[in-house]
Design a protein around this motif. Sequence first.
Motif, short mmCIF file in Angstrom:
data_model
loop_
_atom_site.label_atom_id
_atom_site.label_comp_id
_atom_site.label_asym_id
_atom_site.label_seq_id
_atom_site.Cartn_x
_atom_site.Cartn_y
_atom_site.Cartn_z
N ILE A 221 0.98 -4.12 2.07
CA ILE A 221 1.99 -5.17 1.89
C ILE A 221 2.04 -5.61 0.43
CG2 ILE A 221 2.49 -7.60 2.39
CD1 ILE A 221 1.50 -7.06 5.27
N ILE A 222 0.88 -5.86 -0.16
CA ILE A 222 0.82 -6.31 -1.57
C ILE A 222 1.37 -5.23 -2.51
CG2 ILE A 222 -0.76 -6.91 -3.45
CD1 ILE A 222 -2.52 -8.29 -1.30
N ILE A 223 1.03 -3.97 -2.22
CA ILE A 223 1.56 -2.86 -3.04
C ILE A 223 3.08 -2.84 -2.97
CG2 ILE A 223 1.73 -0.35 -3.23
CD1 ILE A 223 -1.21 -0.22 -2.32
N THR A 224 3.64 -3.01 -1.78
CA THR A 224 5.09 -3.03 -1.61
C THR A 224 5.73 -4.21 -2.32
OG1 THR A 224 4.86 -1.97 0.57
CG2 THR A 224 6.96 -3.05 0.10
N ILE A 225 5.08 -5.38 -2.23
CA ILE A 225 5.61 -6.57 -2.89
C ILE A 225 5.62 -6.40 -4.41
CG2 ILE A 225 5.16 -9.02 -3.37
CD1 ILE A 225 4.11 -9.28 -0.51
N LEU A 226 4.56 -5.82 -4.96
CA LEU A 226 4.47 -5.64 -6.41
C LEU A 226 5.51 -4.66 -6.94
CD1 LEU A 226 0.58 -5.54 -6.90
CD2 LEU A 226 2.14 -7.41 -7.45
N LYS A 227 6.00 -3.79 -6.06
CA LYS A 227 7.02 -2.82 -6.47
C LYS A 227 8.42 -3.42 -6.50
CE LYS A 227 4.63 1.37 -4.90
NZ LYS A 227 4.67 2.52 -3.94
N MET A 228 8.57 -4.62 -5.96
CA MET A 228 9.89 -5.27 -5.94
C MET A 228 10.30 -5.65 -7.35
SD MET A 228 9.62 -7.71 -2.56
CE MET A 228 9.43 -7.01 -0.92
N ALA A 229 11.55 -5.43 -7.65
CA ALA A 229 12.06 -5.70 -9.00
C ALA A 229 12.20 -7.18 -9.28
CB ALA A 229 13.39 -4.99 -9.21
N SER A 230 12.63 -7.95 -8.28
CA SER A 230 12.92 -9.37 -8.47
C SER A 230 11.66 -10.21 -8.29
CB SER A 230 14.00 -9.82 -7.48
OG SER A 230 14.12 -11.22 -7.47
N LEU A 231 11.41 -11.11 -9.24
CA LEU A 231 10.27 -12.02 -9.14
C LEU A 231 10.46 -12.99 -7.99
CD1 LEU A 231 7.62 -13.19 -10.23
CD2 LEU A 231 8.98 -14.61 -11.80
N SER A 232 11.69 -13.50 -7.83
CA SER A 232 11.97 -14.43 -6.73
C SER A 232 11.80 -13.73 -5.39
CB SER A 232 13.39 -14.99 -6.86
OG SER A 232 14.35 -13.94 -6.81
N GLY A 233 12.16 -12.44 -5.34
CA GLY A 233 12.00 -11.67 -4.11
C GLY A 233 10.53 -11.48 -3.77
N ARG A 234 9.72 -11.21 -4.80
CA ARG A 234 8.28 -11.05 -4.58
C ARG A 234 7.66 -12.35 -4.08
NH1 ARG A 234 8.43 -8.06 -9.60
NH2 ARG A 234 7.52 -9.84 -10.72
N THR A 235 8.07 -13.46 -4.71
CA THR A 235 7.52 -14.77 -4.33
C THR A 235 7.90 -15.13 -2.90
OG1 THR A 235 7.69 -15.52 -6.62
CG2 THR A 235 7.40 -17.21 -4.93
N LYS A 236 9.17 -14.92 -2.55
CA LYS A 236 9.66 -15.26 -1.22
C LYS A 236 8.99 -14.39 -0.16
CE LYS A 236 13.89 -15.66 1.55
NZ LYS A 236 15.37 -15.46 1.56
N THR A 237 8.84 -13.11 -0.45
CA THR A 237 8.23 -12.19 0.52
C THR A 237 6.76 -12.53 0.75
OG1 THR A 237 9.72 -10.44 -0.20
CG2 THR A 237 7.81 -9.78 1.08
N PHE A 238 6.04 -12.81 -0.34
CA PHE A 238 4.61 -13.13 -0.20
C PHE A 238 4.41 -14.47 0.51
CE2 PHE A 238 0.44 -14.64 -1.59
CZ PHE A 238 -0.34 -13.55 -1.24
N SER A 239 5.34 -15.39 0.34
CA SER A 239 5.21 -16.70 0.99
C SER A 239 5.26 -16.58 2.51
CB SER A 239 6.31 -17.65 0.50
OG SER A 239 7.57 -17.22 0.94
N THR A 240 5.95 -15.53 3.01
CA THR A 240 6.02 -15.32 4.47
C THR A 240 4.67 -14.88 5.03
OG1 THR A 240 6.70 -13.00 4.25
CG2 THR A 240 8.45 -14.66 4.29
N CYS A 241 3.79 -14.39 4.16
CA CYS A 241 2.47 -13.91 4.60
C CYS A 241 1.36 -14.91 4.32
CB CYS A 241 2.13 -12.61 3.89
SG CYS A 241 3.35 -11.31 4.06
N SER A 242 1.60 -15.88 3.45
CA SER A 242 0.52 -16.77 3.01
C SER A 242 -0.07 -17.59 4.15
CB SER A 242 1.04 -17.69 1.90
OG SER A 242 2.13 -18.48 2.36
N SER A 243 0.78 -18.06 5.08
CA SER A 243 0.28 -18.85 6.21
C SER A 243 -0.64 -18.02 7.08
CB SER A 243 1.45 -19.39 7.04
OG SER A 243 2.28 -20.22 6.27
N HIS A 244 -0.22 -16.81 7.37
CA HIS A 244 -1.02 -15.92 8.20
C HIS A 244 -2.35 -15.61 7.52
CE1 HIS A 244 -2.04 -11.76 9.77
NE2 HIS A 244 -2.12 -12.53 10.84
#
Length: 312
Positions: A221-244
């Motif tokens: 998941i982290i590898i996939t997030i780091l490959k995202m071009a948009s910083l806002s997209g990376r932040t939003k995607t990782f926030s969906t996992c932070s609670s878990h």
Amino acid sequence: MCNENQTDVKEFLLLGFPSLYNIKYYLFSLVLFLYISIINVNVLFIILVKISAQLKLPMYFFLQNLALADIFLTTNVIPKMLQIVFWDVVSIPFFECMAQFYFHSVAGIVECFLLSVMSYDRYLAICFPLHYFVIMDFKFQLQLAICSWFLAFLVMIFEMFFIWDLQFCGFNTIDFFFCDFAPLLELSSSDITTVVLEDFIFSIPVIISPFIFIIVTYVFIIITILKMASLSGRTKTFSTCSSHLSIVCTYYGTLIAVYVVPSEGTSLNKFLSLLYIVVTPLCNPMIYSLRNQEIKSAIGKIFRKKDNKIET
């Protein structure tokens, strides 16, 4: 078998928290308040997911099951714990003690499996978004949830075969607030070497392997997030996992500390056990509710509907 000077134990005495007897009424009130809060918060969370159309997503279905497991876990332990706090020492029949140990263990294993399932859900949603809803349809969600519950009950049935073979003679006082594995072994007059080895072997598929699985999925998941071009997209995607992730760290951390690498000292084990029996079930729905925009939005819509009804 017990010798002539000893008798088979028919009941156990649970000591609870001897060092806190001077403040037992405050402790009783606190535990009762926390228990009522756990039941209310988790039931409300289940109802919210049930009635809200925008929460008809796989993650929230698994969260409903996690909330049920939390209710199951706390209801199995806390009512008896309240008796112990109020009366200082409480007796529990042998078979009731075994049943409490069994169902407490089942609830804990279910939560391990569900947290693993939820990490797999996040893995599919982030790493394979185009295929996510095709793979994670309701039938597959239901299968994963049923398997989590069924396997937990099945695993503990096998483990109970070893527990039933233990002999308990004479001394029957448990310096703990419920019938847990380590306190029961301390009282047994049998050779516990096989049981301890068996318990460690069982902990591999039910605690260690799910934890490793979660770590591996989050690496991808982290590898996939780091490959995202948009910083806002990376932040939003990782926030969906932070609670878990926060719940996984708290829950698995305490489980491993108590059951896989037991610490020296009963007081510390009591504190760690309280952490996942009382604190985690209360925090789980609150963490997801406070840190999840979809749940906040669903709650807001419900309150707006109520306000509109009142106005009309």
